[in-house]
Design an enzyme around this catalytic site. Sequence first.
Site, PDB file in Angstrom:
ATOM      1  CG  HIS A   1      -3.401  -1.826  -3.744  1.00 22.79           C
ATOM      2  ND1 HIS A   1      -2.745  -2.995  -3.493  1.00 22.79           N
ATOM      3  CD2 HIS A   1      -3.297  -1.086  -2.628  1.00 22.79           C
ATOM      4  CE1 HIS A   1      -2.248  -2.964  -2.269  1.00 22.79           C
ATOM      5  NE2 HIS A   1      -2.585  -1.823  -1.715  1.00 22.79           N
TER       6      HIS A   1
ATOM      7  CG  HIS B   1      -6.267   2.976   2.945  1.00 20.40           C
ATOM      8  ND1 HIS B   1      -5.386   1.934   3.168  1.00 20.40           N
ATOM      9  CD2 HIS B   1      -6.355   3.102   1.596  1.00 20.40           C
ATOM     10  CE1 HIS B   1      -4.945   1.478   2.001  1.00 20.40           C
ATOM     11  NE2 HIS B   1      -5.515   2.166   1.039  1.00 20.40           N
TER      12      HIS B   1
ATOM     13  CB  ALA C   1       1.598  -0.177   4.526  1.00 23.13           C
TER      14      ALA C   1
ATOM     15  CG  HIS D   1      -4.852  -7.005   0.375  1.00 23.07           C
ATOM     16  ND1 HIS D   1      -4.799  -6.048  -0.610  1.00 23.07           N
ATOM     17  CD2 HIS D   1      -3.792  -6.772   1.185  1.00 23.07           C
ATOM     18  CE1 HIS D   1      -3.742  -5.272  -0.411  1.00 23.07           C
ATOM     19  NE2 HIS D   1      -3.117  -5.689   0.679  1.00 23.07           N
TER      20      HIS D   1
ATOM     21  CG  MET E   1      -4.887  -6.128   7.237  1.00 22.16           C
ATOM     22  SD  MET E   1      -6.274  -5.076   6.819  1.00 22.16           S
ATOM     23  CE  MET E   1      -6.444  -4.116   8.330  1.00 22.16           C
ATOM     24  CB  SER E   2      -0.565  -8.059   2.634  1.00 24.06           C
ATOM     25  OG  SER E   2       0.553  -7.319   3.078  1.00 24.06           O
TER      26      SER E   2
ATOM     27  CG  ASN F   1      -0.675   2.602  11.282  1.00 25.31           C
ATOM     28  OD1 ASN F   1      -0.460   2.116  10.158  1.00 25.31           O
ATOM     29  ND2 ASN F   1      -1.212   1.905  12.261  1.00 25.31           N
TER      30      ASN F   1
ATOM     31  CE1 TYR G   1      -8.296  -4.950   1.859  1.00 29.63           C
ATOM     32  CE2 TYR G   1      -6.409  -5.770   3.072  1.00 29.63           C
ATOM     33  CZ  TYR G   1      -6.980  -4.850   2.221  1.00 29.63           C
ATOM     34  OH  TYR G   1      -6.217  -3.828   1.720  1.00 29.63           O
ATOM     35  CD  GLU G   2      -8.117  -6.642  -2.974  1.00 33.43           C
ATOM     36  OE1 GLU G   2      -8.568  -6.343  -4.091  1.00 33.43           O
ATOM     37  OE2 GLU G   2      -6.923  -6.945  -2.771  1.00 33.43           O
TER      38      GLU G   2
ATOM     39  CB  SER H   1      -0.850   0.058   1.277  1.00 36.27           C
ATOM     40  OG  SER H   1      -1.745  -0.984   1.317  1.00 36.27           O
TER      41      SER H   1
HETATM   42  N1  HPA Z   1      -3.066  -2.761  11.033  1.00 36.75           N
HETATM   43  C1  HPA Z   1      -3.223  -3.605   9.998  1.00 36.75           C
HETATM   44  N2  HPA Z   1      -2.762  -3.351   8.783  1.00 36.75           N
HETATM   45  C2  HPA Z   1      -2.085  -2.204   8.602  1.00 36.75           C
HETATM   46  C3  HPA Z   1      -1.877  -1.290   9.635  1.00 36.75           C
HETATM   47  C4  HPA Z   1      -2.390  -1.582  10.927  1.00 36.75           C
HETATM   48  O1  HPA Z   1      -2.245  -0.831  11.897  1.00 36.75           O
HETATM   49  N3  HPA Z   1      -1.165  -0.251   9.113  1.00 36.75           N
HETATM   50  C5  HPA Z   1      -0.943  -0.547   7.810  1.00 36.75           C
HETATM   51  N4  HPA Z   1      -1.496  -1.726   7.488  1.00 36.75           N
END
Ligand code: HPA
Length: 277
Positions: A58, A253, A110, A80, A217-218, A241, A82-83, A27
């Site tokens: 993306h 995001h 990320a 992903h 998440m990847s 973050n 999650y998609e 990401s």
């Molecule tokens: N959690 C899950 N996925 C992420 C995060 C997070 O804090 N930051 C970037 N991708």
Amino acid sequence: MPELHQALSHIRQFTDLNPSVGLILGSGLSMLADLVHDPVSLETSTIPNYPPSTVEGHVGRLVFGSISGVSVVFVQGRLHVYEGHSVSNATFPVRLLSALGVRRLIVTNAAGGIHPDFKPGTLMWITDHINWTNMNPLIGSRKGSVARAGAGAGAAAQNESGNNYYDSEWTNRARAIGNKLGISTSSGTYLWTRGPSYETKAEIQAFKLIGADAVGMSTVPEVVQARACGMKVLGLSTITNLAAGLGDNELNHEEVLDVGRQVRSDLERLILALIAD
Ligand code: HPA
């Protein structure tokens, strides 16, 4: 595997390059594909059997070309779970890269920082992972069952990868390259959660207790697949973050995409040097 053959013969109409290094962009990092010389860019939506991507930030593209004389393919727009993709579909690009001849794979992502020293912008080499989803792309595959039976090439990948998904020699070299370039990097364990919701504060506290340094998440399914295909893997997380409950902000995001843009020049220098290495 007729799906792979169809995809491959489509790609071969546009390039006969046999990339040795593949790079999956996370990401906010898709701009790294600008590093590729003489790029041949294919929209993944035009490639037969390539599952469609749906996430903001993306684009779905394979970019073929070279960096410092090394032939490469960059994947812009990872898929992903999650998609709504099955874990098997989410790892289709890795099997395709393997079929194209990729032997070394760099996976970037990320991630939310859990380790107390990690701030947004920290670059973390992934040295191990925790699969919080219990999903695995090898379930039901010949490689998975061969590996479980303890025989053959699949077993070799499984045994070796069980201890070492992330190539330690390559990671050490990468760390040294970072030092030489004056780019400070950290190392740690990445935990894969399925998403798409961000984690709760309680989940992050639990993840910290079980040894996670970063959460995202990847990446994990791709790495499991890549090892089963016999590739060497290098993993790099950009901490975008602080994970839920560890900072003041609500997670969003946009923040993830912004930090990706901010670390762009360090990442570019690192990736160029890593591929030239
Ligand atoms: N959690 C899950 N996925 C992420 C995060 C997070 O804090 N930051 C970037 N991708």
